[in-house]
Design a protein around this motif. Structure first.
Motif, PDB file in Angstrom:
ATOM      1  N   VAL A   1      72.714 -56.913  28.776  1.00  0.00           N
ATOM      2  CA  VAL A   1      71.804 -57.067  27.750  1.00  0.00           C
ATOM      3  C   VAL A   1      72.100 -56.036  26.800  1.00  0.00           C
ATOM      4  N   ARG A   2      71.989 -56.276  25.614  1.00  0.00           N
ATOM      5  CA  ARG A   2      72.449 -55.257  24.590  1.00  0.00           C
ATOM      6  C   ARG A   2      71.148 -55.367  23.515  1.00  0.00           C
ATOM      7  N   ALA A   3      69.985 -56.170  23.858  1.00  0.00           N
ATOM      8  CA  ALA A   3      68.716 -56.167  23.249  1.00  0.00           C
ATOM      9  C   ALA A   3      67.780 -57.244  23.746  1.00  0.00           C
ATOM     10  N   ALA A   4      66.632 -56.429  23.906  1.00  0.00           N
ATOM     11  CA  ALA A   4      65.531 -57.276  24.477  1.00  0.00           C
ATOM     12  C   ALA A   4      64.281 -56.893  23.720  1.00  0.00           C
ATOM     13  N   GLY A   5      63.630 -58.001  22.799  1.00  0.00           N
ATOM     14  CA  GLY A   5      62.447 -57.784  22.066  1.00  0.00           C
ATOM     15  C   GLY A   5      61.328 -57.623  22.972  1.00  0.00           C
ATOM     16  N   ILE A   6      60.549 -56.833  22.416  1.00  0.00           N
ATOM     17  CA  ILE A   6      59.119 -56.616  23.067  1.00  0.00           C
ATOM     18  C   ILE A   6      58.086 -57.385  22.280  1.00  0.00           C
ATOM     19  N   CYS A   7      57.610 -58.420  23.010  1.00  0.00           N
ATOM     20  CA  CYS A   7      56.770 -59.364  22.263  1.00  0.00           C
ATOM     21  C   CYS A   7      55.268 -59.258  22.771  1.00  0.00           C
ATOM     22  N   HIS A   8      54.488 -59.770  21.704  1.00  0.00           N
ATOM     23  CA  HIS A   8      53.142 -59.648  22.154  1.00  0.00           C
ATOM     24  C   HIS A   8      52.731 -60.420  23.258  1.00  0.00           C
ATOM     25  N   SER A   9      53.355 -61.448  23.725  1.00  0.00           N
ATOM     26  CA  SER A   9      53.159 -62.180  24.997  1.00  0.00           C
ATOM     27  C   SER A   9      53.370 -61.210  26.242  1.00  0.00           C
TER      28      SER A   9
ATOM     29  N   HIS B   1      58.837 -64.543  32.390  1.00  0.00           N
ATOM     30  CA  HIS B   1      57.519 -65.292  32.711  1.00  0.00           C
ATOM     31  C   HIS B   1      57.510 -65.800  33.961  1.00  0.00           C
ATOM     32  N   HIS B   2      58.413 -66.330  34.177  1.00  0.00           N
ATOM     33  CA  HIS B   2      58.473 -67.293  35.576  1.00  0.00           C
ATOM     34  C   HIS B   2      59.541 -66.530  36.530  1.00  0.00           C
ATOM     35  N   ILE B   3      60.763 -66.353  35.768  1.00  0.00           N
ATOM     36  CA  ILE B   3      61.939 -65.804  36.673  1.00  0.00           C
ATOM     37  C   ILE B   3      62.222 -64.329  35.482  1.00  0.00           C
ATOM     38  N   ASP B   4      63.085 -63.665  36.501  1.00  0.00           N
ATOM     39  CA  ASP B   4      63.382 -62.298  35.849  1.00  0.00           C
ATOM     40  C   ASP B   4      63.907 -62.414  34.471  1.00  0.00           C
ATOM     41  N   GLY B   5      63.506 -61.423  33.435  1.00  0.00           N
ATOM     42  CA  GLY B   5      64.078 -61.486  32.020  1.00  0.00           C
ATOM     43  C   GLY B   5      64.900 -60.244  31.550  1.00  0.00           C
ATOM     44  N   GLY B   6      64.762 -60.165  30.484  1.00  0.00           N
ATOM     45  CA  GLY B   6      65.762 -59.099  29.985  1.00  0.00           C
ATOM     46  C   GLY B   6      65.614 -57.362  29.700  1.00  0.00           C
ATOM     47  N   TYR B   7      64.431 -57.152  30.358  1.00  0.00           N
ATOM     48  CA  TYR B   7      64.111 -55.640  30.160  1.00  0.00           C
ATOM     49  C   TYR B   7      64.813 -55.197  31.607  1.00  0.00           C
ATOM     50  N   ALA B   8      66.225 -55.296  31.456  1.00  0.00           N
ATOM     51  CA  ALA B   8      67.138 -54.661  32.536  1.00  0.00           C
ATOM     52  C   ALA B   8      68.619 -54.589  31.876  1.00  0.00           C
ATOM     53  N   GLU B   9      69.292 -54.151  32.637  1.00  0.00           N
ATOM     54  CA  GLU B   9      70.932 -53.972  32.185  1.00  0.00           C
ATOM     55  C   GLU B   9      71.430 -55.371  32.246  1.00  0.00           C
TER      56      GLU B   9
ATOM     57  N   THR C   1      47.246 -55.812  16.216  1.00  0.00           N
ATOM     58  CA  THR C   1      48.336 -56.896  16.163  1.00  0.00           C
ATOM     59  C   THR C   1      49.411 -56.288  15.111  1.00  0.00           C
ATOM     60  N   SER C   2      49.954 -55.379  15.328  1.00  0.00           N
ATOM     61  CA  SER C   2      51.086 -54.985  14.653  1.00  0.00           C
ATOM     62  C   SER C   2      52.296 -55.718  14.695  1.00  0.00           C
ATOM     63  N   ASP C   3      53.013 -55.972  13.406  1.00  0.00           N
ATOM     64  CA  ASP C   3      54.036 -57.046  13.423  1.00  0.00           C
ATOM     65  C   ASP C   3      55.303 -56.406  13.515  1.00  0.00           C
ATOM     66  N   VAL C   4      55.238 -54.962  13.618  1.00  0.00           N
ATOM     67  CA  VAL C   4      56.275 -54.067  13.798  1.00  0.00           C
ATOM     68  C   VAL C   4      56.981 -54.295  15.011  1.00  0.00           C
ATOM     69  N   ARG C   5      58.215 -54.967  15.025  1.00  0.00           N
ATOM     70  CA  ARG C   5      58.878 -55.305  16.207  1.00  0.00           C
ATOM     71  C   ARG C   5      59.757 -54.252  16.968  1.00  0.00           C
ATOM     72  N   ALA C   6      59.422 -53.963  17.938  1.00  0.00           N
ATOM     73  CA  ALA C   6      60.340 -53.017  18.900  1.00  0.00           C
ATOM     74  C   ALA C   6      61.225 -53.675  19.486  1.00  0.00           C
ATOM     75  N   VAL C   7      62.265 -53.275  19.781  1.00  0.00           N
ATOM     76  CA  VAL C   7      63.272 -53.835  20.813  1.00  0.00           C
ATOM     77  C   VAL C   7      64.115 -52.948  21.377  1.00  0.00           C
ATOM     78  N   ILE C   8      64.169 -53.284  22.789  1.00  0.00           N
ATOM     79  CA  ILE C   8      64.757 -52.498  23.838  1.00  0.00           C
ATOM     80  C   ILE C   8      66.471 -52.462  23.618  1.00  0.00           C
ATOM     81  N   VAL C   9      67.053 -51.392  23.640  1.00  0.00           N
ATOM     82  CA  VAL C   9      68.495 -51.396  23.616  1.00  0.00           C
ATOM     83  C   VAL C   9      68.887 -50.805  24.843  1.00  0.00           C
ATOM     84  N   PRO C  10      69.269 -51.296  26.018  1.00  0.00           N
ATOM     85  CA  PRO C  10      69.617 -50.578  27.175  1.00  0.00           C
ATOM     86  C   PRO C  10      70.815 -49.572  27.107  1.00  0.00           C
TER      87      PRO C  10
END
Ligand SMILES: [Zn+2]
Ligand SMILES: [Zn+2]
Length: 342
Positions: free
Chosen positions: A32-40, A112-120, A333-342
């Motif tokens: 993972v090089r980028a994982a967006g943090i979404c309102h969901s 959501h149902h299986i492991d996502g991208g907040y990881a290496e 409801t900020s639309d400023v997007r934060a993205v995780i870069v591990p």
């Protein structure tokens, strides 16, 4: 590997050391090089949506570099830059067969149902990987996989075509993508409706006609600007009863009102005046399709869709920082997007 996981509903996410996932013959392992943090993700952490498992690694907006591929994967190799379609579908059920895999009977969403991208690392079927051209940074590639893709699908559901007029209710991440993509489809005017002046100014920079609904009646203004006709297509991107009713009201004869924002409340419709009398359509739009993503990525590569202003904050793979960001999303409801870069 490090992963930031939801271990209990309504509790902060926690850092956990977990094994790097195994891959099957048709899967790929992505660093993972980028994982967006979404309102969901804030909804998921708060326990407002049923999760496929707990503990679970959140994160459905993912881009990275292929680390390893399964024995049967032919068209992707280690080192490729990719972004990931978040719905994993079976390919065999009725909805998969008719090309609407977002309704797959066994659909699983990453994060959501299986492991996502907040990881290496993350493992997904090779089919879910879309090549990411060098011109698009990982952070922007990740965010393309959610809001922009959903906006693109909504325009397709509304059958928007050249020469038409479009009204976009809500100028957030979805709305800004919708405005640019509607322009790219050859529409003659795009009206952007919001109550925040700064968002409307941004919409104007993308050549939309701004309507500030805190100052004027949005429907009346659209009627005035379209010489009484109303628009061909209205897109509701907020999920409020009032704006849903306004979107339906703002379309003219043969108009299509597309509902994208989530809202569980009933809305009121005058079936003669608003629907059958003008052969208008109210259309639901849900998620997006794998087949739409390569086109969207190409539009971004060609800068027809400008993604340069989407990401405003980059944070490390750190539980405190991610929880703080999710707290902020809960508060406003900020639309400023934060993205995780591990
Ligand atoms: Zn998202
Ligand atoms: Zn299926």
């Amino acid at each position: 590997m490090k992963s930031i996981r939801m271990v209990e509903a309504s509790k902060p996410l926690e850092l956990q050391e977990v094994p790097i996932p195994d891959i099957g013959e048709q899967d790929i392992l992505v660093r993972v090089r980028a994982a967006g943090i979404c309102h969901s993700d804030a909804h998921y952490r708060a326990g407002r949506s049923a999760m496929g498992m707990i503990p679970i690694t959140l994160g459905h907006e993912v881009a990275g570099i292929v680390e390893r591929v399964g024995a049967q994967v032919a068209d992707i190799k280690a080192g490729d830059r990719v972004c990931l379609h978040y719905n994993i579908s079976c390919g065999n059920c009725y909805c998969c067969n008719i090309g609407h895999e977002q309704f797959c009977e066994t659909v699983k969403m990453i994060g959501h149902h299986i492991d996502g991208g907040y990881a290496e690392y993350i493992a997904v079927p090779a089919l879910n990987a879309i090549p990411l051209p060098d011109e698009i940074p990982f952070e922007q590639g990740a965010t393309l996989m959610c809001a922009s893709a959903t906006a693109f699908h909504a325009l397709s559901k509304g059958r928007v075509k050249a020469g038409e007029t479009v009204a976009v209710f809500g100028v957030g991440g979805l709305g800004l993508s919708a405005i640019q993509l509607a322009k790219a489809l050859g529409t003659v005017e795009v009206y952007a409706v919001d109550i925040q002046q700064d968002k409307l100014e941004l919409a104007s920079e993308y050549n939309a006609i701004a309507i500030n609904a805190s100052r004027v009646d949005a429907v009346e203004e659209i009627r005035k600007l379209t010489k009484g006709h109303g628009v061909n297509v209205a897109l509701e991107m907020i999920g409020l009863r009032k704006t849903m009713e306004q979107a339906i009201d703002s379309v003219g004869n043969l108009g299509r009102a597309v509902m994208v924002g989530l809202n569980q409340q009933p809305i009121s419709i005058n079936t003669y005046m608003q629907v059958l009398g003008k052969e208008a359509e109210i259309i639901g739009s849900n998620d997006h399709l794998l087949q739409e993503l390569p086109i969207l990525v190409d539009l971004a590569r060609r800068k027809i869709l400008d993604t340069s202003r989407v990401v405003s904050q980059v944070i490390p793979l750190d539980a405190d920082r991610i929880n703080k960001r999710l707290d902020e999303l809960e508060l406003f409801t900020s639309d400023v997007r934060a993205v995780i870069v591990p």
